[in-house]
Each structure stands twice: as C-alpha cells, then as structure tokens.
Design an enzyme around this catalytic site. Structure first.
Site, short mmCIF file in Angstrom:
data_model
loop_
_atom_site.label_atom_id
_atom_site.label_comp_id
_atom_site.label_asym_id
_atom_site.label_seq_id
_atom_site.Cartn_x
_atom_site.Cartn_y
_atom_site.Cartn_z
N ASP A 25 0.89 -1.17 0.00
CA ASP A 25 0.00 0.00 0.00
C ASP A 25 0.92 1.21 0.00
O ASP A 25 1.53 1.54 1.01
CB ASP A 25 -0.89 -0.05 1.26
CG ASP A 25 -1.70 1.24 1.45
OD1 ASP A 25 -1.61 2.15 0.61
OD2 ASP A 25 -2.41 1.33 2.47
N LYS A 81 2.99 11.26 -3.45
CA LYS A 81 2.01 10.53 -4.26
C LYS A 81 1.11 11.50 -5.04
O LYS A 81 0.64 11.17 -6.13
CB LYS A 81 1.17 9.66 -3.33
CG LYS A 81 0.17 8.75 -4.02
CD LYS A 81 -0.48 7.85 -3.00
CE LYS A 81 -1.52 6.94 -3.59
NZ LYS A 81 -2.10 6.07 -2.54
N GLU A 181 -7.16 0.61 -4.75
CA GLU A 181 -7.19 0.51 -3.29
C GLU A 181 -8.53 -0.02 -2.76
O GLU A 181 -8.53 -0.93 -1.91
CB GLU A 181 -6.86 1.87 -2.66
CG GLU A 181 -5.37 2.19 -2.78
CD GLU A 181 -5.02 3.66 -2.60
OE1 GLU A 181 -5.89 4.43 -2.14
OE2 GLU A 181 -3.87 4.03 -2.92
N ASP A 203 -12.74 5.45 2.52
CA ASP A 203 -11.31 5.54 2.85
C ASP A 203 -10.95 6.97 3.24
O ASP A 203 -10.86 7.86 2.40
CB ASP A 203 -10.49 5.08 1.63
CG ASP A 203 -8.98 5.11 1.89
OD1 ASP A 203 -8.54 5.66 2.92
OD2 ASP A 203 -8.24 4.60 1.03
P1 ADP Z 1 -2.92 7.47 3.78
O1 ADP Z 1 -3.81 6.44 3.20
O2 ADP Z 1 -3.25 8.87 3.36
O3 ADP Z 1 -1.47 7.16 3.60
P2 ADP Z 1 -3.51 6.50 6.50
O4 ADP Z 1 -4.61 5.60 6.14
O5 ADP Z 1 -2.28 5.89 7.01
O6 ADP Z 1 -3.17 7.54 5.37
O7 ADP Z 1 -4.09 7.51 7.61
C1 ADP Z 1 -3.29 8.42 8.27
C2 ADP Z 1 -4.18 9.27 9.15
O8 ADP Z 1 -4.83 8.44 10.12
C3 ADP Z 1 -3.40 10.33 9.92
O9 ADP Z 1 -4.08 11.57 9.84
C4 ADP Z 1 -3.45 9.80 11.34
O10 ADP Z 1 -3.40 10.83 12.32
C5 ADP Z 1 -4.80 9.10 11.36
N1 ADP Z 1 -4.90 8.13 12.46
C6 ADP Z 1 -4.08 7.10 12.73
N2 ADP Z 1 -4.45 6.45 13.85
C7 ADP Z 1 -5.54 7.12 14.32
C8 ADP Z 1 -6.38 6.97 15.47
N3 ADP Z 1 -6.16 6.01 16.37
N4 ADP Z 1 -7.42 7.83 15.62
C9 ADP Z 1 -7.62 8.81 14.73
N5 ADP Z 1 -6.87 9.02 13.64
C10 ADP Z 1 -5.84 8.19 13.43
MG MG Z 2 -4.43 4.85 2.19
#
Ligand code: ADP
Ligand code: MG
Length: 611
Positions: A25, A81, A181, A203
């Site tokens: 991912d 990205k 995705e 998502d």
């Molecule tokens: P992307 O797909 O954009 O790479 P992610 O799916 O990894 O991103 O999501 C990252 C986001 O998720 C960040 O803003 C992070 O602060 C938030 N996040 C991660 N864990 C938690 C949580 N326990 N509660 C709320 N938000 C969270």
């Molecule tokens: Mg993602």
C-alpha cells in the site's frame, strides 16, 4: 520463513526464479508492506515493531532517509504521491500548498522537485519508499523479494499508474498487478467469496478522502463509481484542533506547527479515550471528545455529502448496499464510524485494521497471482479514453468504468482525397473538447495509398491491460498498414529515462559497495598491524635484526596502502604481512611452550596437554 507457492495441477505458471512476492500500500501519508501465505496474512513491521512507514523521504548529503527518521529533517519530501503522473501545468494550481520546491523546467513536462540542486521526479522519490518496504520484507522473510502487487487510488489515470510502475521498477520490484485501493480492501475482507452485491468502501486517510462503490459479481469486482476529496483527511482534524488550542489558550500563531503535532496525538488518543490532556509552554491544555466531535463534525459531514454524490453517480440506492468497508487511519475516529453507519444504515466492517486493510488485500492478490490462480480480479478504467476527431472534439472509444482488461475497436476513414497519413491523438477524460482533456499520446499512421476521401478504412483499437495501461493501434484495412504504440504519457518518464535512472542507481550501489569493502579492508589491516606490533613488543627480542627490519618494512607498506584507495593491493599486502610473520609466530609459540613447561612438573603437563 519462506513464502511457498503451491499450484493446482496444470496451473503452475512459468517457474519464477528467485524471490518472494508481497502486497504494498503506497500511501500518501503512510505506506505498508504485507505478505500472505496459505491464508496467513501479516503486515511486516520494522525492527522497532512499526508497521506504518511514513511516506516521507529526506535527502541529506548523499544519504537518503525514509520514514519516521525523515519527519524531522529539513526539506523532507511528503505527500509525493500527489505528484505521481502529474505535469508542471497540472500542479501550477496547487504549488502553493506543496511542502517543497518545484522545478519549473519548460523543456520537461514532468514535475521535478528541487532537492539541494538535484532535480528529482516523484517517481524516484516513491522508489525510495518502495525500496525501504522491499528491504523490510526481505529482512522479515530472509528471502529476496522481487515482485509486488501495488495499490493505487481508483481514480489514478494512465500517467499516474505508469509512474507507479516505473517507481517499482527503479526499486527493483516487478509489478505483478496494480490494484485499486478499494478493490484491495474488499479482497482483504474476502468479499470476493461473498454473495454478489454492492459494497461501499470509505477511505479516510491523512490528506485524502475516497469513496467507491464496488459491485461484486461472479467473483469479479467492478468499480461502479468513485468520488472523494483530495484535500480532506486526518490532517485537517489536526489543524482544526491546533487552531482551537490557539483560540482557547491564547497561544501565538507561531506555535501552530508544534500544536499540530500535539493535536494529532490528542485526536488519536480521543479515538479510545474521553479526554486528552497535556502540557505546552507551561500551560495545561486539554480537549474532550465532545469538543473534538463538535470541531470535526462539519468535515465528517462533507464526506457524507460526497457519499451521497457517488450513490447518485453510480445509480445505487443506499438500501441495496450489502456492506461498508472502512479504510484509512482516520476511520478510527468514532464519530466518523457513527456518521457513516447512520447514513448508510449498515454497521461498517471493521475487523481488519483500517490502516492495514489495503496492504493485506494487495498481499492476498499477490499470493493468488503467484499461484497462477485464475480468480480474475476485475477493475475498471477510471476515465474515458478516446481520440481526437475533426474540430478538436473528443470521441470516446472506451468509456470510463469499463471493466479491464478491455479491447475496443472503431473504424474511421480519410476525409481528404489522396490523404496518405492520419494522425491519431489519444486523450483521456470526460470533457467534450480535446484541449479540456488530458493528452496521452499521438502518433501517425503513414503509408495509406492515395484514395478518394472516405474510401480508406482505418481501424483504431484501444487495448487496456489488467493494470489499466493502454496500448493503441491503427490499421488501414485495404493495405494492412499498421502502427501500434504503447501509450507513454508525456507526464511520465520515457523508457530510456527510467533506464538511465536504473543504471545510475546501480552505479551508485556499486560505488557504495566499493566504499564499504575498502573500509572493511582498512579495518582488517589495522587489526593485523596492531597484532604484529603487540607481538613485537612482547617478543621482539627473539628476532634477528634483518628479519625484524623486513617485518617493520611490511608494516610501513600496509600503513601506506591503508591511506589509499586500492583495496585489492591492501588486502594482498596484509596477506604478505601475515606470511612474513609466520616464522615469528612459530618462535613465539616455541617460547610460550618452553615457559609453560618451565613452570610445571611433568605430571602437570601430562594432565594439561594431550600428547
Ligand atoms: P494514507 O492512506 O493517506 O497514507 P492512513 O490511512 O495511514 O493515510 O491515515 C493516516 C491518518 O490516520 C493520519 O491523519 C493519522 O493521524 C490518522 N490516524 C491514525 N491512527 C488514528 C487513530 N487512532 N485515531 C484517529 N486518527 C488516526
Ligand atoms: Mg491509504
């Protein structure tokens, strides 16, 4: 641990030499790598136990730092990205928001990022993230990893998909398949084995929101529609909280960045707790879940509006939705779950960690592809593909949301008498006029025999492979004149450019290895010299002057070579030193034995030494 491929009789694909395959991912905020082996799926963690690799790359001197350690570095590149497959013109609008400097190179359509005077493409930066994940998986599997299923947003166009493939290639990974995705998320839940029906994939990541409607039919997924907001995500929650702290506690605007870091902690804490409290600059600051919900509610409702639009787009009524999959770290926020559930009237699937679900789905797909499984996974093309016709109009050949792989042909004719060539201009997009859409490529079909206007029959065929990449061919039927091109978007890299980059990175790798080997040899030389010097100190008196001088000379020679660059010669002379000292070593041994005997009775010796 090794990944073992098991094949159904007769389904074994061509033997794959070497490495294992993984699912990746490649996210805007975080990236992950997962493996699936006979039903056991796991996300691979680094040595510290972290599974999320922040998608951040820093260039420091010659060193490249990826992930957590790059966060604090000056000029670190984030969210790369967003630039994949983009041209300079595309991002002019968003340049202000980008956390790094863009090189505006008129000659190059592709966006480059200025890093200490080096001009890097998003592809090269992404390749560093992929390399790190590849290495992480290799360490865990104790096996080489050379193939991957990589996920991309459903709306990624041809250029962005091609860019992702090029990045993988630079990282030494063969892309088995690019998978959307949302489709990967559905696979992680095994929805391909479920009853047929329509599923919503919600998502919410760090900086992006995507919602997709998937239709599963006979084990095949179609993306009915996608929607989203490329500037809405968890980061916005952080910003809102930080602004609240400033307003509530009278901090300065200069504190904003520091407060955003605290806000992120607060937000993540509030997913499991009612209250968050900490200290900043001597003040006690806190926020409870009610306040947090109140602050973020407008943003969450925006995502609900977008779902509504996507439902309309896909002509799906929310009552028929069979399941909802939550993806992305921000869906851990309870208010998000609550609002989605209330709107769709169905409890979302949350068993698989929303951070990991996409990577796991990719790993599942990698496993089935490496087993030669013919469980066909179908995606759709996200945007319409067509050609330019008279008057600068776009004629669609493959409409958006067509399941892929797909091949569609259309017949055209010449419009002038004795016309011997035809320009084929390939475009992607939903707009009527060519200039409003993205120009993907153009080529000429030459050698049409002179005929009256309208008598040549030219068949143009568009073929999209399973990765969503396009090949276009044109053929004049009466003569059989044919022309085919693999569409290489002008916003991507030419094959030669990728090759140059590969070559350069290999050359660098070679330099790196050479430097490391030389350093090792120097250390070995040091150890050898020190050994001889300490022996000389203890037993130097055993040596005749001539022999002693030979040893001293050889030590000098090694010391000199230690300063140089020639590793082979250094190694050789260290070996010579060892040889020269053989007799000396023998003398020392004899002396040691004599001393040993002198200090012991014969019985003692018989006990201690096995004659
Ligand atoms: P992307 O797909 O954009 O790479 P992610 O799916 O990894 O991103 O999501 C990252 C986001 O998720 C960040 O803003 C992070 O602060 C938030 N996040 C991660 N864990 C938690 C949580 N326990 N509660 C709320 N938000 C969270
Ligand atoms: Mg993602």
């Amino acid at each position: 641990m090794m990944l073992i491929d098991i094949h159904e009789p007769g389904q074994t694909p061509l033997p794959h030499q070497g490495g294992a395959s993984v699912g990746i991912d490649l996210g805007t905020t975080n990236s992950l790598v997962a493996i699936s082996n006979q039903g056991i799926r796991e996300v691979v963690s680094d040595k510290q136990g972290n599974v999320l690799l922040p998608s951040i790359v820093a260039y420091e001197g010659g060193k490249i730092i990826v992930g957590q350690e790059a966060i604090e570095k000056k000029g670190a590149i984030r969210s790369v990205k967003r630039l994949m497959g983009r041209g300079v013109a595309d991002i002019k609008k968003i340049v202000e928001d980008l956390p790094f400097k863009i090189v505006d190179d008129e000659n190059k359509a592709i966006v480059r990022i200025d890093v200490d005077g080096k001009k890097l493409t998003a592809i090269e930066v992404s390749a560093e993230i992929l390399k790190t994940l590849k290495k992480r998986a290799e360490d865990a599997l104790e096996n080489e990893v050379d193939r991957a299923v990589i996920t991309v947003p459903a709306y990624f166009d041809d250029a962005a998909r091609q860019a992702t493939k090029d990045a993988a290639r630079l990282a030494g990974l063969e892309v088995m398949r690019l998978v959307n995705e949302p489709t990967a998320a559905a696979l992680a839940y095994g929805l391909d084995n479920e009853a047929e029906g329509i599923y919503a994939i919600y998502d919410l990541g760090g900086g992006t929101f995507d919602v997709s409607m998937l239709r599963m039919e006979k084990g095949v997924f179609q993306v009915l529609a996608t929607g989203g907001d490329t500037a809405l995500g968890g980061d916005d929650f952080d910003n809102i909280i930080a602004r609240y702290f400033i307003a509530e506690y009278g901090f300065d605007n200069k504190d904003f960045n520091a407060l955003v870091t605290i806000a992120k902690k607060a937000k993540e804490c509030l997913s499991d707790n009612d209250r968050f409290e900490t200290e900043y600059k001597g003040s006690n600051i806190s926020i409870n879940v009610e306040k947090f919900n109140q602050l973020i509610e407008p943003l969450v409702l925006e995502t609900i509006d977008i779902i509504q639009n996507v439902l309309v787009d896909s002509r799906v009524h929310r009552d028929v939705i069979k399941g909802v999959v939550l993806v992305g770290g921000s869906t851990r926020v309870p208010l998000v779950r609550k609002k989605v559930e209330a709107f769709l009237g169905i409890a979302p699937l949350t068993d698989v960690d929303p951070d990991k679900v996409v990577a796991i789905g990719a790993a599942v797909q990698a496993e089935s592809l490496s087993q030669g499984s013919n469980s066909l996974l179908l995606d759709v093309t996200p945007l319409s593909l067509g050609i330019e016709t008279m008057g600068g109009l776009t004629e669609v050949i493959i409409p958006r949301n067509t399941p892929i792989p797909a091949s569609v042909s259309q017949k055209y004719t010449t419009f002038k008498d004795n016309q011997t060539g035809l320009k084929v201009h390939v475009v992607q997009g939903e707009r009527e006029m060519v200039f409003q859409n993205r120009s993907l490529a153009d080529f000429d079909l030459m050698g049409i025999p002179p005929m009256a206007a309208g008598s040549a029959v030219i068949e143009v065929t568009f073929t999209i492979d399973a990765d969503g990449l396009l090949t276009v061919s044109a053929r004049e039927e009466t003569t059989g004149v044919e022309q085919e091109i693999q569409v290489k978007p002008s916003y991507g890299l030419a094959t030669e450019e990728v090759e140059t980059m590969l070559r350069e990175s290999m050359e660098h790798a070679r330099e790196d290895i050479t430097a490391r080997l030389l350093a090792e040899s120097r250390i070995e030389a040091e150890v050898a010299i020190n050994g001889v010097l300490s022996a000389l100190e203890k037993d130097g008196d055993l040596l005749e002057d001539g022999y002693k001088a030979t040893i001293d000379q050889q030590i000098e020679r090694v010391k000199q070579l230690q300063q140089g660059q020639d590793r082979d010669e250094l190694d050789y002379e260290v070996g010579q030193l060892d040889k020269i000292c053989t007799d000396f070593a023998q003398m020392r041994m004899d002396r040691a034995v004599k001393q040993f005997i002198a200090g012991n009775t014969v019985e003692d010796i018989e006990e201690k030494v096995d004659f």
